[in-house]
Design a protein around this motif. Structure first.
Motif, PDB file in Angstrom:
ATOM      1  N   ARG A  53       4.944  16.732  30.344  1.00 48.30           N
ATOM      2  CA  ARG A  53       5.833  16.898  31.696  1.00 48.30           C
ATOM      3  C   ARG A  53       4.693  18.922  32.192  1.00 48.30           C
ATOM      4  O   ARG A  53       5.403  18.268  33.899  1.00 48.30           O
ATOM      5  N   ALA A  54       4.299  18.627  31.312  1.00 47.12           N
ATOM      6  CA  ALA A  54       3.599  19.934  32.240  1.00 47.12           C
ATOM      7  C   ALA A  54       2.363  19.586  33.122  1.00 47.12           C
ATOM      8  O   ALA A  54       1.603  19.840  33.679  1.00 47.12           O
ATOM      9  N   GLY A  55       2.066  18.241  33.197  1.00 48.48           N
ATOM     10  CA  GLY A  55       0.492  17.460  33.956  1.00 48.48           C
ATOM     11  C   GLY A  55       1.346  17.520  35.498  1.00 48.48           C
ATOM     12  O   GLY A  55       0.649  17.371  35.931  1.00 48.48           O
ATOM     13  N   VAL A  56       3.223  17.618  35.682  1.00 44.98           N
ATOM     14  CA  VAL A  56       3.005  18.030  36.871  1.00 44.98           C
ATOM     15  C   VAL A  56       2.976  18.760  37.454  1.00 44.98           C
ATOM     16  O   VAL A  56       3.193  18.808  38.843  1.00 44.98           O
ATOM     17  N   LEU A  57       3.071  20.349  36.987  1.00 49.66           N
ATOM     18  CA  LEU A  57       2.525  21.026  37.447  1.00 49.66           C
ATOM     19  C   LEU A  57       0.658  21.188  38.480  1.00 49.66           C
ATOM     20  O   LEU A  57       0.670  22.018  38.861  1.00 49.66           O
ATOM     21  N   LEU A  58       0.173  20.164  37.336  1.00 48.76           N
ATOM     22  CA  LEU A  58      -0.624  20.434  37.555  1.00 48.76           C
ATOM     23  C   LEU A  58      -1.382  19.646  40.017  1.00 48.76           C
ATOM     24  O   LEU A  58      -1.705  20.855  40.702  1.00 48.76           O
ATOM     25  N   PRO A  59      -1.223  18.786  39.564  1.00 43.03           N
ATOM     26  CA  PRO A  59      -0.592  18.853  41.485  1.00 43.03           C
ATOM     27  C   PRO A  59       0.285  19.535  42.532  1.00 43.03           C
ATOM     28  O   PRO A  59      -0.454  20.115  43.336  1.00 43.03           O
ATOM     29  N   ALA A 177      -7.605  18.021  47.536  1.00 43.14           N
ATOM     30  CA  ALA A 177      -7.079  17.915  46.475  1.00 43.14           C
ATOM     31  C   ALA A 177      -6.712  17.439  44.607  1.00 43.14           C
ATOM     32  O   ALA A 177      -7.213  17.537  43.749  1.00 43.14           O
ATOM     33  N   VAL A 178      -6.096  16.387  46.038  1.00 40.95           N
ATOM     34  CA  VAL A 178      -5.149  15.338  44.953  1.00 40.95           C
ATOM     35  C   VAL A 178      -5.802  14.126  44.655  1.00 40.95           C
ATOM     36  O   VAL A 178      -6.450  13.902  43.202  1.00 40.95           O
ATOM     37  N   ASN A 179      -6.893  14.226  45.330  1.00 40.35           N
ATOM     38  CA  ASN A 179      -8.262  13.205  45.327  1.00 40.35           C
ATOM     39  C   ASN A 179      -8.840  14.074  44.888  1.00 40.35           C
ATOM     40  O   ASN A 179      -9.566  13.139  43.369  1.00 40.35           O
ATOM     41  N   THR A 180      -9.530  15.578  44.213  1.00 42.28           N
ATOM     42  CA  THR A 180     -10.119  16.141  43.146  1.00 42.28           C
ATOM     43  C   THR A 180      -9.656  15.851  41.987  1.00 42.28           C
ATOM     44  O   THR A 180      -9.885  15.376  40.619  1.00 42.28           O
ATOM     45  N   LEU A 181      -8.316  15.785  42.280  1.00 40.53           N
ATOM     46  CA  LEU A 181      -7.483  16.058  40.451  1.00 40.53           C
ATOM     47  C   LEU A 181      -7.705  14.208  40.273  1.00 40.53           C
ATOM     48  O   LEU A 181      -7.756  14.366  38.817  1.00 40.53           O
ATOM     49  N   ASP A 182      -7.389  13.483  40.275  1.00 39.80           N
ATOM     50  CA  ASP A 182      -7.166  11.971  40.261  1.00 39.80           C
ATOM     51  C   ASP A 182      -9.142  12.287  39.765  1.00 39.80           C
ATOM     52  O   ASP A 182      -8.615  12.027  38.273  1.00 39.80           O
ATOM     53  N   SER A 183     -10.276  12.411  40.284  1.00 42.86           N
ATOM     54  CA  SER A 183     -11.170  12.326  39.949  1.00 42.86           C
ATOM     55  C   SER A 183     -11.917  13.308  38.910  1.00 42.86           C
ATOM     56  O   SER A 183     -12.775  12.728  38.183  1.00 42.86           O
ATOM     57  N   MET A 184     -10.807  14.524  38.090  1.00 43.07           N
ATOM     58  CA  MET A 184     -11.512  14.873  36.821  1.00 43.07           C
ATOM     59  C   MET A 184     -10.114  15.279  36.306  1.00 43.07           C
ATOM     60  O   MET A 184     -10.809  14.753  35.110  1.00 43.07           O
ATOM     61  N   VAL A 185      -8.909  14.643  36.498  1.00 45.18           N
ATOM     62  CA  VAL A 185      -8.074  14.502  35.312  1.00 45.18           C
ATOM     63  C   VAL A 185      -7.270  12.855  34.934  1.00 45.18           C
ATOM     64  O   VAL A 185      -6.025  12.798  34.366  1.00 45.18           O
ATOM     65  N   GLY A 186      -7.144  12.273  36.025  1.00 48.48           N
ATOM     66  CA  GLY A 186      -6.802  10.742  36.223  1.00 48.48           C
ATOM     67  C   GLY A 186      -7.090   9.951  35.253  1.00 48.48           C
ATOM     68  O   GLY A 186      -7.130   8.496  36.251  1.00 48.48           O
ATOM     69  N   TYR A 187      -7.295   9.993  34.521  1.00 47.29           N
ATOM     70  CA  TYR A 187      -8.011   8.890  33.980  1.00 47.29           C
ATOM     71  C   TYR A 187      -6.662   8.613  32.665  1.00 47.29           C
ATOM     72  O   TYR A 187      -5.875   9.755  31.531  1.00 47.29           O
ATOM     73  N   LYS A 188      -6.656   7.706  31.790  1.00 45.89           N
ATOM     74  CA  LYS A 188      -6.733   6.660  31.444  1.00 45.89           C
ATOM     75  C   LYS A 188      -6.488   7.544  29.553  1.00 45.89           C
ATOM     76  O   LYS A 188      -6.864   5.581  28.448  1.00 45.89           O
ATOM     77  N   ASN A 189      -7.555   7.706  29.200  1.00 53.59           N
ATOM     78  CA  ASN A 189      -8.208   8.119  27.764  1.00 53.59           C
ATOM     79  C   ASN A 189      -6.455   8.842  27.432  1.00 53.59           C
ATOM     80  O   ASN A 189      -5.771   9.604  27.199  1.00 53.59           O
ATOM     81  N   ASP A 190      -7.401   9.198  25.323  1.00 56.69           N
ATOM     82  CA  ASP A 190      -6.732  10.258  24.819  1.00 56.69           C
ATOM     83  C   ASP A 190      -6.386  11.645  25.465  1.00 56.69           C
ATOM     84  O   ASP A 190      -5.454  12.100  25.458  1.00 56.69           O
ATOM     85  N   TYR A 192      -6.973  12.537  29.038  1.00 58.39           N
ATOM     86  CA  TYR A 192      -5.986  12.904  30.093  1.00 58.39           C
ATOM     87  C   TYR A 192      -4.968  12.049  30.345  1.00 58.39           C
ATOM     88  O   TYR A 192      -3.979  11.945  31.059  1.00 58.39           O
ATOM     89  N   ARG A 193      -4.459  11.081  29.195  1.00 60.18           N
ATOM     90  CA  ARG A 193      -3.481  10.197  29.486  1.00 60.18           C
ATOM     91  C   ARG A 193      -2.271  11.109  29.341  1.00 60.18           C
ATOM     92  O   ARG A 193      -1.478  10.605  31.097  1.00 60.18           O
ATOM     93  N   ASP A 194      -1.763  12.361  29.052  1.00 58.81           N
ATOM     94  CA  ASP A 194      -0.318  13.081  29.062  1.00 58.81           C
ATOM     95  C   ASP A 194      -0.347  13.973  30.112  1.00 58.81           C
ATOM     96  O   ASP A 194       0.210  14.063  31.036  1.00 58.81           O
ATOM     97  N   LEU A 195      -1.669  14.354  30.607  1.00 60.48           N
ATOM     98  CA  LEU A 195      -1.900  15.653  31.176  1.00 60.48           C
ATOM     99  C   LEU A 195      -2.169  15.613  32.295  1.00 60.48           C
ATOM    100  O   LEU A 195      -1.561  15.997  33.760  1.00 60.48           O
ATOM    101  N   GLY A 196      -2.623  13.966  33.111  1.00 62.28           N
ATOM    102  CA  GLY A 196      -3.434  13.604  34.252  1.00 62.28           C
ATOM    103  C   GLY A 196      -2.107  12.394  35.128  1.00 62.28           C
ATOM    104  O   GLY A 196      -2.213  11.755  36.168  1.00 62.28           O
ATOM    105  N   TRP A 197      -2.105  12.079  34.269  1.00 66.63           N
ATOM    106  CA  TRP A 197      -0.773  10.861  34.628  1.00 66.63           C
ATOM    107  C   TRP A 197       0.068  11.017  36.033  1.00 66.63           C
ATOM    108  O   TRP A 197      -0.125  10.754  37.200  1.00 66.63           O
ATOM    109  N   ALA A 198       0.479  12.155  36.604  1.00 67.40           N
ATOM    110  CA  ALA A 198       1.109  12.974  38.086  1.00 67.40           C
ATOM    111  C   ALA A 198       0.624  12.954  38.443  1.00 67.40           C
ATOM    112  O   ALA A 198       0.458  11.642  39.964  1.00 67.40           O
TER     113      ALA A 198
END
Length: 319
Positions: A53-59, A177-190, A192-198
């Motif tokens: 849920r908090a992952g939505v806050l990042l973007p 900013a969106v693209n930088t977010l994806d490169s930093m937290v947009g991973y499907k690993n343990d 960032y899977r929850d924090l970076g999905w949004a």
């Protein structure tokens, strides 16, 4: 009319200057903000469900903040002079584009390969890819470089220019900013899977249309450069959707088809092998000159698109 000139000026600035290390770059600031927001979120929420849920806050915070700060800056400058706004907007948009940096990175690998310095080529490639490069031979380094050039045509050139056309520097900076977010937290690993999905989903949405525009433009560029434009289009239609990313397969398959080579295959990340779907057919062995051809496609594609954007802006405002 002003928007058209701002877009053209931003592109020329990037082609001539790139990203000088001596000057502060907005993406560096975005990275620091992302890291700080992530730390704050992880201190407050620790469970997977709450992190999701908090992952939505990042973007919302980072992309929204990038838009707001840029808009506030331009508004403040408008109180002094419209010329200051135009100059600042051109410069800010130029920082969201990376045509020169992308070409320079590719040519750094090419130069070392041409000299036969394999260790130096591996080091140069390692600066622009996440895969392990220590055991790669020349064709595999060519593949990695061409894939990087092709994939980044979308998020380093076409997307920021499109959003600059639609919403000026504020929207272009929000996209970066969106693209930088994806490169930093947009991973499907343990981690960032929850924090970076949004962040990852938003990046996919932001690049959806630009990726498909890029494939069409690359087909046109292949025709203009007397490459295999028919195979370019055929490969996009056949292979683009095989890529794990909903967008990256379009520029990669287009470049593979135009050059008559096969991209994709096995990559090693931190010692773990990972297979990525093949793009194109291996009609010939990859050579260092393919890096030059990919760079030419990228530069022509970017030049055509900024010209289209400038023309659209000019027509939009009634000439």
């Amino acid at each position: 009319m002003v928007t058209a000139w701002i877009l053209l000026a931003a592109y020329v600035i990037d082609r001539l200057v790139g990203d000088p290390r001596r000057l502060p770059h907005p993406v560096v600031g975005m990275g620091k903000v992302i890291a700080a927001v992530e730390r704050g979120i992880r201190r407050r929420w620790t469970q997977p469900r709450s992190l999701r849920r908090a992952g939505v806050l990042l973007p919302l915070i980072v992309a929204g903040g990038a838009w707001g700060v840029t808009a506030l800056l331009l508004w403040s400058l408008s109180l002094m002079s419209p010329w200051l706004v135009w100059i600042a907007e051109a410069w800010l948009i130029s920082t969201t584009i990376a045509a020169k940096g992308l070409r320079d990175a590719g040519m750094a690998v090419y130069s070392e390969l041409r000299k036969g310095d394999i260790p130096a080529a591996r080091k140069a490639l390692g600066m622009i890819v996440g895969r392990d490069t220590a055991a790669l031979d020349s064709p595999e380094m060519v593949r990695g470089t061409v894939e990087t050039v092709a994939e980044n045509i979308v998020d380093a050139i076409i997307s920021p220019l499109l959003y600059a056309l639609l919403g000026g520097a504020p929207l272009a900076m929000a996209y970066r900013a969106v693209n930088t977010l994806d490169s930093m937290v947009g991973y499907k690993n343990d981690k960032y899977r929850d924090l970076g999905w949004a962040s990852a989903r938003l990046d996919d949405v932001a690049n959806y249309i630009p990726a498909r525009i890029t494939a069409l433009l690359l087909t046109l560029c292949a025709w203009l450069l007397r490459l295999d434009y028919r195979n370019c289009l055929l490969t996009v239609r056949r292979d683009a959707r095989r890529h794990p990313s909903p967008n990256s397969g379009y520029p990669e398959s287009a470049v593979a088809g135009a050059l008559g080579i096969r991209l994709g295959g096995y990559n090693v990340y931190h010692g773990v092998a990972s297979f990525r779907a093949y793009m194109g057919e291996p009609l010939r062995t990859m050579e260092p000159e393919d890096i030059i051809l990919a760079s030419r496609l990228m530069l022509l594609c970017s030049t055509l698109f900024v010209s289209f954007c400038a023309a659209a802006a000019w027509l939009w405002t009634g000439g």
